[in-house]
Enzyme design. Structure first.
Site, PDB file in Angstrom:
ATOM      1  N   ALA A 143     -85.904  44.254   6.417  1.00  0.00           N
ATOM      2  CA  ALA A 143     -86.094  43.760   5.054  1.00  0.00           C
ATOM      3  C   ALA A 143     -87.289  44.426   4.390  1.00  0.00           C
ATOM      4  CB  ALA A 143     -86.284  42.248   5.091  1.00  0.00           C
ATOM      5  N   GLY A 200     -72.341  55.085   4.917  1.00  0.00           N
ATOM      6  CA  GLY A 200     -72.167  55.982   6.046  1.00  0.00           C
ATOM      7  C   GLY A 200     -70.718  55.900   6.519  1.00  0.00           C
ATOM      8  N   GLY A 210     -87.052  55.071   7.128  1.00  0.00           N
ATOM      9  CA  GLY A 210     -85.674  55.012   7.609  1.00  0.00           C
ATOM     10  C   GLY A 210     -85.384  53.790   8.467  1.00  0.00           C
ATOM     11  N   ARG A 261     -83.107  49.564  -7.310  1.00  0.00           N
ATOM     12  CA  ARG A 261     -81.926  49.524  -8.180  1.00  0.00           C
ATOM     13  C   ARG A 261     -81.644  48.122  -8.714  1.00  0.00           C
ATOM     14  NH1 ARG A 261     -77.315  52.163  -5.015  1.00  0.00           N
ATOM     15  NH2 ARG A 261     -76.159  51.871  -6.952  1.00  0.00           N
ATOM     16  N   LYS A 314     -85.962  42.834  -3.154  1.00  0.00           N
ATOM     17  CA  LYS A 314     -84.504  42.631  -3.187  1.00  0.00           C
ATOM     18  C   LYS A 314     -84.053  41.428  -2.363  1.00  0.00           C
ATOM     19  CE  LYS A 314     -81.837  45.794  -1.177  1.00  0.00           C
ATOM     20  NZ  LYS A 314     -81.035  47.032  -1.095  1.00  0.00           N
ATOM     21  N   GLN A 336     -93.454  47.224   8.561  1.00  0.00           N
ATOM     22  CA  GLN A 336     -93.200  48.662   8.538  1.00  0.00           C
ATOM     23  C   GLN A 336     -94.088  49.214   7.418  1.00  0.00           C
ATOM     24  OE1 GLN A 336     -89.466  50.030   6.944  1.00  0.00           O
ATOM     25  NE2 GLN A 336     -89.483  51.905   8.163  1.00  0.00           N
ATOM     26  N   ARG A 382     -89.053  -6.213 -30.391  1.00  0.00           N
ATOM     27  CA  ARG A 382     -88.813  -5.386 -31.568  1.00  0.00           C
ATOM     28  C   ARG A 382     -89.123  -6.239 -32.796  1.00  0.00           C
ATOM     29  NH1 ARG A 382     -82.899  -6.510 -30.544  1.00  0.00           N
ATOM     30  NH2 ARG A 382     -82.421  -8.076 -32.130  1.00  0.00           N
TER      31      ARG A 382
HETATM   32  C1  UD1 Z   1     -77.395  51.989   5.287  1.00  0.00           C
HETATM   33  C2  UD1 Z   1     -76.752  52.827   6.420  1.00  0.00           C
HETATM   34  C3  UD1 Z   1     -75.340  53.232   6.010  1.00  0.00           C
HETATM   35  C4  UD1 Z   1     -74.526  51.986   5.697  1.00  0.00           C
HETATM   36  C5  UD1 Z   1     -75.235  51.116   4.646  1.00  0.00           C
HETATM   37  C6  UD1 Z   1     -74.540  49.779   4.520  1.00  0.00           C
HETATM   38  C7  UD1 Z   1     -78.507  54.067   7.598  1.00  0.00           C
HETATM   39  C8  UD1 Z   1     -79.188  55.361   7.751  1.00  0.00           C
HETATM   40  N1  UD1 Z   1     -77.548  54.015   6.675  1.00  0.00           N
HETATM   41  O1  UD1 Z   1     -77.510  52.795   4.131  1.00  0.00           O
HETATM   42  O2  UD1 Z   1     -74.708  53.946   7.065  1.00  0.00           O
HETATM   43  O3  UD1 Z   1     -73.244  52.356   5.260  1.00  0.00           O
HETATM   44  O4  UD1 Z   1     -76.586  50.830   5.039  1.00  0.00           O
HETATM   45  O5  UD1 Z   1     -75.069  48.994   3.480  1.00  0.00           O
HETATM   46  O6  UD1 Z   1     -78.815  53.135   8.311  1.00  0.00           O
HETATM   47  N2  UD1 Z   1     -84.857  49.451   5.484  1.00  0.00           N
HETATM   48  C9  UD1 Z   1     -86.132  49.233   5.965  1.00  0.00           C
HETATM   49  N3  UD1 Z   1     -86.958  50.286   6.142  1.00  0.00           N
HETATM   50  C10 UD1 Z   1     -86.582  51.572   5.876  1.00  0.00           C
HETATM   51  C11 UD1 Z   1     -85.282  51.780   5.381  1.00  0.00           C
HETATM   52  C12 UD1 Z   1     -84.443  50.706   5.204  1.00  0.00           C
HETATM   53  O7  UD1 Z   1     -86.502  48.082   6.243  1.00  0.00           O
HETATM   54  O8  UD1 Z   1     -87.415  52.462   6.073  1.00  0.00           O
HETATM   55  C13 UD1 Z   1     -83.955  48.295   5.318  1.00  0.00           C
HETATM   56  C14 UD1 Z   1     -83.645  47.973   3.868  1.00  0.00           C
HETATM   57  O9  UD1 Z   1     -84.513  46.975   3.391  1.00  0.00           O
HETATM   58  C15 UD1 Z   1     -82.223  47.452   3.939  1.00  0.00           C
HETATM   59  C16 UD1 Z   1     -81.645  48.159   5.148  1.00  0.00           C
HETATM   60  O10 UD1 Z   1     -82.737  48.613   5.922  1.00  0.00           O
HETATM   61  O11 UD1 Z   1     -82.197  46.038   4.153  1.00  0.00           O
HETATM   62  C17 UD1 Z   1     -80.740  49.330   4.775  1.00  0.00           C
HETATM   63  O12 UD1 Z   1     -81.456  50.253   4.016  1.00  0.00           O
HETATM   64  P1  UD1 Z   1     -80.826  50.941   2.737  1.00  0.00           P
HETATM   65  O13 UD1 Z   1     -81.840  51.853   2.173  1.00  0.00           O
HETATM   66  O14 UD1 Z   1     -80.242  49.900   1.840  1.00  0.00           O
HETATM   67  O15 UD1 Z   1     -79.705  51.813   3.443  1.00  0.00           O
HETATM   68  P2  UD1 Z   1     -78.349  52.338   2.814  1.00  0.00           P
HETATM   69  O16 UD1 Z   1     -78.606  53.594   2.073  1.00  0.00           O
HETATM   70  O17 UD1 Z   1     -77.703  51.213   2.096  1.00  0.00           O
HETATM   71 MG    MG Z   2     -78.306  49.190   1.368  1.00  0.00          MG
END
Ligand code: UD1
Ligand code: MG
Length: 451
Positions: free
Chosen positions: A14, A146, A85, A20, A27, A80, A428
């Protein structure tokens, strides 16, 4: 080992920015069915039997941590510091992973509708020896997800949109973002993930290819799109809301409630409905509403934090605010607002009233337009009305004030002093009739108009 005996760690990611959403709120703090997305996910993990839940949040996100703990008090929070990622985010919970679990499940905080049953199904292949199990689905529009690449039914890789070839992009089976990992192999797999990809991020999705390189199997488990769709925009938030409302309406009807027009009734995640409840069109039940058997909720009513006992009739156009407790067979009618008040069995408040910070005894009738004046601009005060009383039309009860059992208040009374039991309170001005005054008044008014 039986599935139930396998110790489960759930890691909820999270730390997303959610840019967006065009919001000042993170979010995962946006709400679906009256509860934040993060609380939905953590609650589902808890109900799936997790022994531990680790939540990974961004720096200085005490608000997200607090919401997670609302759903599961013992949730551990990891930070984090840099968003590098999804695999990098999972490793923020390294301390929890090192404790050793049979199964590790990774969930995303922005995917709020995943049911505990689906988490259990995802873990299934681990008990049969797979190192990784991935939740797949077929969205109407796979853009941005993905893709799950399979060979002869086996999962061989997950390709992120940005790294996918044209041929890979034509694959309809997508990654929902839930992954289960063999707890004994998880760290070895996660530590091998690098950032050699289009986004220069550590992708959790690389776990599939790494597991296979280590000679271990990867499995796919398919789910319904409505359950696993992620929320990245306000439009998707509205889609998630629609999906959860569809689920809640179906559950309400399956449990014995009549919804005359289900698509116009809105529930909360924690709504409790008894049997043979009838809900007419256009009703909103906010969080914390408990409705017992045989209650009839009429159109255009809005309620939150309310308890409605069996046989009560509410609405049309009623508003019940937190702490409204209606006893059996109570009637609350049109344009009536009840707040922090207990109405004993058989009480009727049928028209145009405000009852706040009040207790009303059994079978008392509150006449049309009666108001409890509970607020003096600084403090709130209580009103106590006994049983079998009759509150005359348009009575103002200036709190703190007590009206005894069986008492009457005259129409239009302004009650500022306690009324003893069985007394009639008249408060009243007395009526004065002036014979012939009407025509003289009209003449005067007409003459004034000509000046
Ligand atoms: C990710 C998946 C994708 C999948 C999609 C489904 C990866 C690389 N990709 O893409 O295959 O189809 O979700 O919705 O996993 N987050 C962190 N720290 C980070 C990055 C992300 O906590 O450094 C958390 C975000 O808050 C979110 C989740 O991980 O809750 C997914 O991250 P997001 O950036 O939404 O990934 P997608 O591009 O949606
Ligand atoms: Mg996502």
């Amino acid at each position: 080992m039986s599935d139930a005996a396998r110790k489960l760690l759930v890691i909820v990611l999270a730390a997303g920015e959610g840019t967006r959403m065009a919001s000042n709120l993170p979010k995962v703090l946006h709400r679906v069915a009256g509860r934040t997305m993060i609380a939905h996910v953590v609650d589902s993990a808890a109900r799936a039997g997790a022994s531990a839940i680790a939540v990974v949040v961004g720096p200085e996100r005490d608000d997200v941590a607090a919401e997670a703990r609302k759903a599961f008090e013992e949730a551990e929070v990891f930070i984090q510091a840099e968003r590098r990622g999804t695999a990098h985010a999972v490793l923020a919970a390294r301390v929890a992973l090192e404790r050793g679990y049979d199964d590790v499940v990774v969930m995303y905080g922005d995917t709020p509708l995943v049911r505990p049953e689906t988490i259990a199904a995802l873990r299934g292949p681990l008990a049969e020896g797979a190192a990784v199990s991935v939740l797949g689905f077929r969205p109407a529009d796979p853009n941005g997800y993905g893709r799950l690449l399979t060979e002869g039914g086996a999962l061989v890789a997950i390709r992120e949109e940005k790294d996918a070839s044209t041929e890979e992009k034509s694959v309809g089976l997508c990654n929902a973002g839930l992954m289960a990992l063999d707890g004994r192999a998880a760290l070895a797999i996660l530590d091998r993930i690098d950032d050699a990809n289009a986004k220069k991020e550590f992708y959790l999705t690389d776990a599939v290819e790494i597991a296979r390189a280590l000679g271990r199997g990867a499995a796919v488990c398919e789910a319904e799109a409505a359950e696993v769709a992620g929320v990245n925009t306000r439009a998707q938030l509205a889609e998630a809301e629609a999906a959860v409302q569809t689920r809640l309406r179906a559950e309400a009807m399956a449990n014995g409630a009549t919804l005359v027009a289900p698509e116009t009734v809105f529930f909360s995640y924690d709504t409790k409905l008894g049997r043979d409840v009838v809900i007419e069109p256009n009703v909103v039940l906010g969080p914390g509403v408990n409705v017992e058997d045989n209650v009839w909720i009429r159109s255009f009513s809005y309620m939150e934090g309310a308890h409605i006992s069996r046989g009560a009739i509410v609405g049309p156009f009623a508003r019940l605010r937190p702490g409204a407790t209606l006893g059996e067979r109570v009637h609350v009618g049109n344009f009536v607002e009840i707040k922090a008040s207990e109405l004993a069995p058989g009480v009727k408040v049928n028209h145009l009233s405000y009852i706040g910070d009040t207790s009303v005894g059994a079978n008392t009738n509150v006449g049309a337009g009666s108001i409890t004046c509970n607020y003096d601009g600084v403090n709130k005060h209580r009103t106590r009305i006994g049983a079998n009383a009759f509150i005359g039309t348009n009575t103002l009860m200036v709190a703190p004030v007590t009206i005894g059992d069986g008492a009457y208040t005259g129409t239009g009374a302004v009650i500022t002093e306690d009324v003893p039991a069985d007394a009639l309170a008249i408060a009243r001005a007395r009526q004065v009739n002036k014979e012939g005054f009407a025509s003289r008044l009209r003449e005067r008014l007409a003459a004034f108009g000509k000046k």
